[in-house]
Design an enzyme around this catalytic site. Structure first.
Site, short mmCIF file in Angstrom:
data_model
loop_
_atom_site.label_atom_id
_atom_site.label_comp_id
_atom_site.label_asym_id
_atom_site.label_seq_id
_atom_site.Cartn_x
_atom_site.Cartn_y
_atom_site.Cartn_z
N SER A 17 0.81 -1.22 0.00
CA SER A 17 0.00 0.00 0.00
C SER A 17 0.85 1.27 0.00
O SER A 17 1.79 1.41 0.78
CB SER A 17 -0.93 0.02 1.22
OG SER A 17 -1.65 1.23 1.26
N SER A 19 -0.63 4.15 0.66
CA SER A 19 -1.37 5.10 1.49
C SER A 19 -0.51 5.76 2.57
O SER A 19 -0.61 6.98 2.76
CB SER A 19 -2.59 4.41 2.12
OG SER A 19 -3.55 4.09 1.13
N LYS A 68 -13.81 -3.57 2.59
CA LYS A 68 -14.68 -2.43 2.24
C LYS A 68 -16.15 -2.70 2.54
O LYS A 68 -16.91 -1.76 2.76
CB LYS A 68 -14.48 -2.05 0.78
CG LYS A 68 -13.10 -1.46 0.49
CD LYS A 68 -12.99 -0.98 -0.94
CE LYS A 68 -11.62 -0.38 -1.20
NZ LYS A 68 -11.51 0.17 -2.58
N GLY A 238 -3.70 4.59 -12.18
CA GLY A 238 -4.12 4.23 -10.84
C GLY A 238 -3.57 5.15 -9.77
O GLY A 238 -4.22 5.39 -8.75
#
Length: 275
Positions: A17, A19, A68, A238
């Site tokens: 990730s 993030s 999610k 992306g």
């Protein structure tokens, strides 16, 4: 939120990730020196226990697959956007202790396309039928004035995509993956498939393609993106999606009105280049 300064991304697998890179870059730019952002390998079984163990220092969470939908029963409320696709990728902990879910993938897609000048299209094609495809259909509901054709591998997937279209008020039509080369003639093509899936389509890119939105960011560029660019087609990647949805997360979690998009994108590009 004077005492809530922790945030993190959860998922499985999570080591890849970006993030943490994006959010930490935002914190540094905003002068939020007492904020931290981490990553945790959490699956659906471990999620309830993790959530219950969080204290008042937590400001928010980013969620990736497979969490999610698993997070929804653990929340006090979710936004209309998240409800529309039954997927939450952002949780904000309010000062009174409530857990509020949202989906920044959908507005992130819209923002990434608008940044490249794509505001409205007469039709569009979606490659794939997974969770990201449903978000793509929702995003297209805000910018596509005509039909959206989804190219799928099975009747079951087709039924799912048709159902999302009905739920979201989008005219979704189903086509077989064997005909996916025809999708590339649409003015906007959104590829939501795993790495390598669209490589075989590179030779089918038309001479004057429209816009390709490939939601992958690693490996990048994809074979399809390379072929698209070589024919002077516009490509949205992306990383664009990841950065735009992360901007919205930072703003929600920190309460700041503007997150540093350019700084976050640069940090993401540098991190990918170093891999």
């Amino acid at each position: 939120m004077t005492h809530a300064h922790r945030a993190a991304v959860l998922g499985s697998p999570i080591a890849h990730s970006l993030s943490p890179v994006l959010h930490r870059a935002a914190y540094a730019e905003l002068g939020l020196t007492d904020w931290t952002y981490d990553r945790f390998e959490i699956d659906e079984q471990a999620l309830p226990g993790f959530i219950e163990g969080l204290d008042s220092s937590w400001a928010g969470l980013s969620l990736t697959m497979p969490l999610k939908r698993a997070i929804i029963p653990l929340l006090d409320s979710i936004s209309e956007t998240a409800s529309s696709v039954e997927a939450v990728n952002t949780v904000v902990f309010t000062e009174d202790g409530r857990r509020v879910g949202d989906n920044t993938d959908i507005p992130g897609m819209i923002a990434a396309l608008r940044e490249r000048g794509v505001e409205k299209v007469e039709s569009a094609a979606v490659l794939g039928a997974g969770a990201t495809a449903s978000s793509a259909v929702a995003a297209l509901g805000a910018m596509c004035t005509g039909p959206v054709t989804a190219y799928v591998r099975s009747r079951e997937r087709g039924d799912e995509m048709r159902g999302w279209g009905e739920r979201l008020g989008v005219d979704v039509r189903i086509a077989d993956w064997a005909d996916a080369g025809q999708a590339l003639r649409a003015p906007l093509v959104i590829a939501t498939t795993p790495a390598g899936t669209t490589d075989a389509l590179a030779g089918a890119v038309p001479d004057a393609p429209g816009t390709l939105f490939d939601v992958l960011y690693e490996p990048w560029p994809t074979g399809l993106a390379v072929a698209w660019s070589s024919r002077s087609g516009a490509v949205v990647g992306g990383l664009d999606l990841l950065v735009h949805q992360a901007v919205l997360q930072v703003e929600q979690m920190t309460g700041r009105s503007t997150a540093p998009l350019a700084t976050m994108r640069k940090a993401g590009e540098e991190a990918l280049a170093a891999r």
